[in-house]
Design a protein around this motif. Structure first.
Motif, PDB file in Angstrom:
ATOM      1  N   VAL A 170      54.799  20.023 -34.725  1.00 23.97           N
ATOM      2  CA  VAL A 170      53.788  20.095 -35.948  1.00 23.97           C
ATOM      3  C   VAL A 170      53.090  18.951 -36.222  1.00 23.97           C
ATOM      4  O   VAL A 170      52.055  18.704 -36.331  1.00 23.97           O
ATOM      5  CB  VAL A 170      54.774  20.546 -37.249  1.00 23.97           C
ATOM      6  N   VAL A 171      53.842  17.756 -36.258  1.00 26.37           N
ATOM      7  CA  VAL A 171      53.320  16.601 -36.403  1.00 26.37           C
ATOM      8  C   VAL A 171      52.722  15.919 -35.198  1.00 26.37           C
ATOM      9  O   VAL A 171      51.600  15.252 -35.319  1.00 26.37           O
ATOM     10  CB  VAL A 171      54.443  15.356 -36.735  1.00 26.37           C
ATOM     11  N   ILE A 172      53.046  16.194 -34.216  1.00 26.27           N
ATOM     12  CA  ILE A 172      51.986  16.027 -33.005  1.00 26.27           C
ATOM     13  C   ILE A 172      50.564  16.680 -33.146  1.00 26.27           C
ATOM     14  O   ILE A 172      49.689  15.961 -32.891  1.00 26.27           O
ATOM     15  CB  ILE A 172      53.000  16.210 -31.559  1.00 26.27           C
ATOM     16  N   GLY A 173      50.803  17.826 -33.483  1.00 29.38           N
ATOM     17  CA  GLY A 173      49.641  18.685 -33.555  1.00 29.38           C
ATOM     18  C   GLY A 173      48.460  18.137 -34.807  1.00 29.38           C
ATOM     19  O   GLY A 173      47.381  18.018 -34.571  1.00 29.38           O
ATOM     20  N   MET A 174      49.238  17.679 -35.653  1.00 31.04           N
ATOM     21  CA  MET A 174      48.528  17.177 -36.720  1.00 31.04           C
ATOM     22  C   MET A 174      47.857  15.787 -36.415  1.00 31.04           C
ATOM     23  O   MET A 174      46.611  15.202 -36.888  1.00 31.04           O
ATOM     24  CB  MET A 174      49.332  17.104 -38.120  1.00 31.04           C
ATOM     25  N   ALA A 175      48.650  15.182 -35.797  1.00 29.91           N
ATOM     26  CA  ALA A 175      48.171  13.528 -35.449  1.00 29.91           C
ATOM     27  C   ALA A 175      47.094  13.379 -34.130  1.00 29.91           C
ATOM     28  O   ALA A 175      46.179  12.888 -34.350  1.00 29.91           O
ATOM     29  CB  ALA A 175      49.340  12.862 -35.235  1.00 29.91           C
ATOM     30  N   PHE A 176      47.511  14.319 -33.192  1.00 29.43           N
ATOM     31  CA  PHE A 176      46.734  14.280 -31.936  1.00 29.43           C
ATOM     32  C   PHE A 176      46.418  15.523 -31.481  1.00 29.43           C
ATOM     33  O   PHE A 176      45.265  15.348 -30.217  1.00 29.43           O
ATOM     34  CB  PHE A 176      47.615  13.876 -30.728  1.00 29.43           C
ATOM     35  N   GLY A 177      46.351  16.603 -32.343  1.00 30.73           N
ATOM     36  CA  GLY A 177      45.841  18.009 -31.644  1.00 30.73           C
ATOM     37  C   GLY A 177      44.558  18.103 -31.729  1.00 30.73           C
ATOM     38  O   GLY A 177      43.780  18.700 -31.114  1.00 30.73           O
ATOM     39  N   PRO A 178      43.812  17.639 -32.788  1.00 26.09           N
ATOM     40  CA  PRO A 178      42.333  18.019 -33.005  1.00 26.09           C
ATOM     41  C   PRO A 178      41.396  17.440 -32.095  1.00 26.09           C
ATOM     42  O   PRO A 178      40.314  17.892 -32.084  1.00 26.09           O
ATOM     43  CB  PRO A 178      42.205  17.125 -34.505  1.00 26.09           C
ATOM     44  N   THR A 179      41.797  16.735 -31.139  1.00 23.17           N
ATOM     45  CA  THR A 179      40.732  16.199 -30.163  1.00 23.17           C
ATOM     46  C   THR A 179      40.787  17.330 -28.789  1.00 23.17           C
ATOM     47  O   THR A 179      39.506  17.392 -28.476  1.00 23.17           O
ATOM     48  CB  THR A 179      41.098  14.840 -29.437  1.00 23.17           C
ATOM     49  N   THR A 180      41.827  17.904 -28.353  1.00 21.08           N
ATOM     50  CA  THR A 180      41.877  18.685 -27.358  1.00 21.08           C
ATOM     51  C   THR A 180      42.749  19.816 -27.415  1.00 21.08           C
ATOM     52  O   THR A 180      42.899  20.692 -26.628  1.00 21.08           O
ATOM     53  CB  THR A 180      42.597  18.137 -25.989  1.00 21.08           C
ATOM     54  N   GLY A 181      43.427  19.950 -28.823  1.00 20.92           N
ATOM     55  CA  GLY A 181      43.998  21.118 -29.013  1.00 20.92           C
ATOM     56  C   GLY A 181      45.575  21.179 -28.338  1.00 20.92           C
ATOM     57  O   GLY A 181      46.357  21.885 -28.519  1.00 20.92           O
ATOM     58  N   TYR A 182      45.893  19.953 -28.001  1.00 18.04           N
ATOM     59  CA  TYR A 182      47.540  19.438 -27.755  1.00 18.04           C
ATOM     60  C   TYR A 182      48.039  20.448 -27.131  1.00 18.04           C
ATOM     61  O   TYR A 182      48.973  20.961 -27.383  1.00 18.04           O
ATOM     62  CB  TYR A 182      47.905  18.884 -29.099  1.00 18.04           C
ATOM     63  N   ALA A 183      47.683  20.537 -25.629  1.00 17.72           N
ATOM     64  CA  ALA A 183      48.334  21.626 -24.869  1.00 17.72           C
ATOM     65  C   ALA A 183      49.896  20.962 -24.658  1.00 17.72           C
ATOM     66  O   ALA A 183      50.779  21.734 -24.759  1.00 17.72           O
ATOM     67  CB  ALA A 183      47.517  21.589 -23.678  1.00 17.72           C
ATOM     68  N   ILE A 184      49.951  19.667 -24.243  1.00 24.19           N
ATOM     69  CA  ILE A 184      51.119  19.267 -23.981  1.00 24.19           C
ATOM     70  C   ILE A 184      52.360  19.751 -23.256  1.00 24.19           C
ATOM     71  O   ILE A 184      53.435  19.659 -23.095  1.00 24.19           O
ATOM     72  CB  ILE A 184      51.904  18.648 -25.476  1.00 24.19           C
ATOM     73  N   ASN A 185      51.637  20.830 -22.629  1.00 26.23           N
ATOM     74  CA  ASN A 185      52.630  21.749 -21.726  1.00 26.23           C
ATOM     75  C   ASN A 185      51.515  22.375 -20.758  1.00 26.23           C
ATOM     76  O   ASN A 185      50.777  23.388 -21.208  1.00 26.23           O
ATOM     77  CB  ASN A 185      53.243  22.811 -22.673  1.00 26.23           C
ATOM     78  N   PRO A 186      51.705  22.143 -19.365  1.00 23.57           N
ATOM     79  CA  PRO A 186      51.061  22.858 -18.314  1.00 23.57           C
ATOM     80  C   PRO A 186      50.858  24.327 -18.588  1.00 23.57           C
ATOM     81  O   PRO A 186      50.064  25.279 -18.326  1.00 23.57           O
ATOM     82  CB  PRO A 186      51.144  22.382 -17.199  1.00 23.57           C
ATOM     83  N   ALA A 187      52.129  24.961 -18.550  1.00 23.21           N
ATOM     84  CA  ALA A 187      52.273  26.243 -18.661  1.00 23.21           C
ATOM     85  C   ALA A 187      51.683  26.997 -19.779  1.00 23.21           C
ATOM     86  O   ALA A 187      51.200  28.224 -19.734  1.00 23.21           O
ATOM     87  CB  ALA A 187      53.816  26.724 -18.630  1.00 23.21           C
ATOM     88  N   ARG A 188      51.889  26.354 -21.125  1.00 22.46           N
ATOM     89  CA  ARG A 188      51.255  26.932 -22.202  1.00 22.46           C
ATOM     90  C   ARG A 188      49.829  27.071 -22.167  1.00 22.46           C
ATOM     91  O   ARG A 188      49.133  27.985 -22.915  1.00 22.46           O
ATOM     92  CB  ARG A 188      51.524  25.937 -23.236  1.00 22.46           C
ATOM     93  N   ASP A 189      49.105  26.349 -21.300  1.00 23.14           N
ATOM     94  CA  ASP A 189      47.583  26.489 -21.264  1.00 23.14           C
ATOM     95  C   ASP A 189      47.441  27.389 -19.989  1.00 23.14           C
ATOM     96  O   ASP A 189      46.636  28.129 -20.103  1.00 23.14           O
ATOM     97  CB  ASP A 189      47.138  25.033 -20.985  1.00 23.14           C
ATOM     98  N   LEU A 190      48.131  26.963 -18.673  1.00 26.09           N
ATOM     99  CA  LEU A 190      47.585  27.800 -17.556  1.00 26.09           C
ATOM    100  C   LEU A 190      47.979  29.126 -17.790  1.00 26.09           C
ATOM    101  O   LEU A 190      46.911  29.955 -17.193  1.00 26.09           O
ATOM    102  CB  LEU A 190      48.340  27.094 -16.249  1.00 26.09           C
TER     103      LEU A 190
END
Length: 233
Positions: A170-190
């Motif tokens: 949650v906090v990663i998404g609020m802090a860094f997510g608005p630029t790219t949607g914060y995948a932070i996980n290749p499987a979550r995107d691919l």
């Protein structure tokens, strides 16, 4: 095989709830239509929490190829299991996205093609700038992995660790997510991007494969850097 199945199911759970939340906020004629970043971040955080709770006692609950690779480099996870884990994580994400697409099928039909339905499944940049988009994914994943290491969370199944991981998302998404949607996980995107590309989803646009390498490469670099810095310190 139990560990591989757990990684499949855990990642499927993440996408099932995460992409489901995105669908409800994005698609026409849903009862909760309307983008809200707070709902997005908390929704994905709890989705990760549930996925970890379901899988961690059996597989460790990586649910993320970047973490799997980083832990192998760290020496705390066997390299022989890296590729099977990544395959199961990506397949789980694909299946989760497929279920969401089926559930919201009539709402996809009711949503014009000019609405970014790809964003329900796959991440993308607010400003298209590949070097900075890559940097955003590196920073977000570094922060996530480094925080886990600093907190000493090396067993995701212990106590309230899944809940802590969820709130960290949650906090990663609020802090860094608005630029790219914060995948932070290749499987979550691919996995979901591939599902969006293959499935007969009504009124869909392109899968934007030109961008797809960023949420794969960026998280892996970020996680590996976090392991390296933590080891040095």
């Amino acid at each position: 095989m139990g560990a591989y199945t757990a990684e499949f199911i855990g990642t499927m759970i993440i996408i099932l709830f995460g992409a489901g939340i995105n669908s409800g906020l994005t698609l026409n004629k849903t009862l909760n239509q309307g983008a809200n970043w707070v709902i997005v971040t908390f929704g994905w955080g709890f989705a990760v929490m549930l996925g970890v709770y379901a899988s961690a006692p059996i597989s460790g609950g990586h649910l993320n190829p970047a973490l799997t690779i980083a832990f192998a480099i760290q020496g705390t996870f066997p390299w022989a299991d890296v590729l099977p884990y990544i395959i199961c994580q990506t397949a789980g994400a694909f299946v989760g996205a497929t279920i969401v697409a089926a559930h919201y099928y009539i709402h996809f039909k009711a949503t014009p093609k000019d609405i970014n339905t790809r964003g329900i499944f796959a991440t993308g940049p607010a400003i298209d700038n590949p070097p900075f988009n890559l940097l955003s994914e590196i920073i977000a994943t570094f922060a996530f992995t480094f925080a886990l290491l600093l907190m000493g969370i090396n067993n995701f199944a212990d106590g309230l660790n899944p809940l802590i991981i969820g709130f960290l998302i949650v906090v990663i998404g609020m802090a860094f997510g608005p630029t790219t949607g914060y995948a932070i996980n290749p499987a979550r995107d691919l996995g979901p991007r591939l599902a969006y590309f293959i499935l007969p989803i009504p009124n869909k646009s392109g899968a934007n494969w030109n961008y797809a390498w960023i949420p794969i490469v960026g998280p892996i670099i970020g996680a590996v850097l976090a392991i390296g810095v933590h080891t040095i310190l």
